[in-house]
Scaffold this motif. Structure first.
Motif, short mmCIF file in Angstrom:
data_model
loop_
_atom_site.label_atom_id
_atom_site.label_comp_id
_atom_site.label_asym_id
_atom_site.label_seq_id
_atom_site.Cartn_x
_atom_site.Cartn_y
_atom_site.Cartn_z
N MET A 107 0.84 -1.21 0.00
CA MET A 107 0.00 0.00 0.00
C MET A 107 0.87 1.25 0.00
O MET A 107 0.58 2.22 -0.71
CB MET A 107 -0.90 0.00 1.23
CG MET A 107 -2.02 -1.02 1.20
SD MET A 107 -2.88 -1.18 2.80
CE MET A 107 -3.49 0.51 3.00
N TYR A 164 -5.47 -1.17 -7.70
CA TYR A 164 -5.05 -1.31 -6.30
C TYR A 164 -6.25 -1.67 -5.42
O TYR A 164 -6.15 -2.54 -4.55
CB TYR A 164 -4.40 -0.02 -5.82
CG TYR A 164 -4.50 0.24 -4.35
CD1 TYR A 164 -3.88 -0.60 -3.42
CD2 TYR A 164 -5.22 1.35 -3.87
CE1 TYR A 164 -3.99 -0.36 -2.06
CE2 TYR A 164 -5.33 1.59 -2.52
CZ TYR A 164 -4.71 0.73 -1.62
OH TYR A 164 -4.82 0.97 -0.27
N ASP A 168 -6.55 -4.98 -3.24
CA ASP A 168 -6.74 -4.85 -1.80
C ASP A 168 -7.97 -5.66 -1.36
O ASP A 168 -7.95 -6.29 -0.29
CB ASP A 168 -6.92 -3.38 -1.43
CG ASP A 168 -6.63 -3.10 0.03
OD1 ASP A 168 -5.88 -3.88 0.66
OD2 ASP A 168 -7.15 -2.10 0.56
N THR A 226 -0.07 5.03 6.64
CA THR A 226 0.51 3.68 6.57
C THR A 226 1.82 3.61 7.34
O THR A 226 2.10 2.61 8.01
CB THR A 226 0.74 3.28 5.09
OG1 THR A 226 -0.48 3.46 4.36
CG2 THR A 226 1.18 1.84 4.98
#
Length: 335
Positions: A107, A164, A168, A226
């Motif tokens: 990520m 993405y 995910d 993150t």
């Protein structure tokens, strides 16, 4: 110059041949002045959007580009898992699954790539610049819905991020699912699915694509979020790096997602993207009969950001207060 402009207006009304040539020349100047050659940079074609004005054609084209990036994202995750295992890490690292660590690093790679490119795309877009300069005025607001040329940055970056999201979701079992964060996880799940449903229309029909590009730039705050997770899970909450990252995350979230949202909301008020009348003015027969549904979804991310923003500011304030109380206690002990 004013005399020449008057003559042009009389001899060549808007939409005439000379007007079309002038628009094409202006578009050429904009492309030359662009900071990034998006056509050359993009791994997929960004000049072939369009076709039948149907949802099936839209999803086939946009999701068709995104699927490749979903495969790439899952592959990068698998490679990271293998590398962590090869480095001697067990199935759990600091009490959290190895797969979850790999997902967070993947990520971080996505956010670190998309955010700066999206910001560069916004900086070179006259419509976005105008919207912020006049704080969402009516004239700029209409260009945010559709300008004379599509935002190439959005055409490149949107399928990558949709890929993405797909990846995910495929790795949902690797999410850090806890009872305390169940509501936030549900919101993130809704965000991914909703984005996959409505974002393709923005670039396929070239309607509100600049608003989507703004949302892509918000991944800048995701870099710090993150990183906070990585530091926290590594038991580094008391480190100066955690405090610094927390400050950067809070500041960037408030400025980009909350303060920066105000001109956007005013622009949507002045030129509602869900207005069928504006759609018909922009394109004979309208964009698509469901376009208003896709467009009204632009408001929801701002509501989510308001929800998360309050939690972000409160969380940072709690951390700062604890640190201040700790210093006070240490001072009393020293005395």
């Amino acid at each position: 110059s004013s005399l020449l402009d008057s003559a042009r207006a009389c001899c060549d009304p808007p939409g005439g041949a000379l007007d079309s040539l002038r628009r094409a020349a202006t578009q050429g100047q904009r492309i030359k002045a662009a900071m990034v050659d998006w056509v050359a940079l993009s791994p997929h074609s960004i000049t072939d959007y369009g076709g039948a004005p149907t949802l099936s054609a839209m999803y086939a084209q946009v999701w068709g580009k995104a699927i490749g990036y979903a495969i790439a994202f899952v592959s990068i995750w698998a490679l990271l898992v293998a590398l962590l295992a090869a480095a001697g890490f067990g199935k759990e690292i600091c009490g959290t699954r190895r797969g979850t660590w790999a997902l967070k690093v993947a990520m971080l790679m996505h956010h670190g790539l998309i955010a700066p490119l999206a910001i560069m795309g916004l900086m070179e877009d006259p419509a976005v610049q105008g919207m912020y300069r006049c704080f969402g005025c009516a004239e700029a607001a209409q260009l945010m819905n559709r300008d004379t040329h599509p935002p190439l940055a959005a055409r490149m970056l949107t399928p990558i991020t949709l890929g993405y999201f797909m990846g995910d979701l495929l790795l949902l079992s690797q999410w850090n699912l806890t009872k305390s964060g169940a509501f936030e996880n549900m919101l993130m799940l809704f965000h991914h699915v909703a984005s996959l449903a409505v974002w393709p229309g923005a670039i396929y029909f070239d309607w509100v694509a600049r608003y989507v590009l703004l949302m892509l730039s918000y991944e800048f705050t995701g870099v710090w979020l993150t990183t906070l997770w990585l530091l926290s899970t590594a038991n580094l909450k008391k480190s100066v790096w955690y405090m610094l990252t927390g400050a950067l995350f809070t500041f960037s979230f408030v400025i980009m997602r909350m303060v920066g949202a105000l001109p956007q909301l005013i622009a949507m008020w002045n030129a509602p993207p869900w207005s069928v009348e504006l759609e018909n003015k922009s394109q004979a027969g309208g964009i698509h009969w469901l376009c208003w549904v896709f467009s009204i979804s632009l408001v929801f991310p701002h509501l989510l950001n308001l929800f998360w923003g309050v939690k972000v500011v409160k969380g940072f304030a709690v951390v700062m207060c604890k640190k201040k109380d700790s210093k006070t206690a240490d001072g009393k002990k020293a005395k």
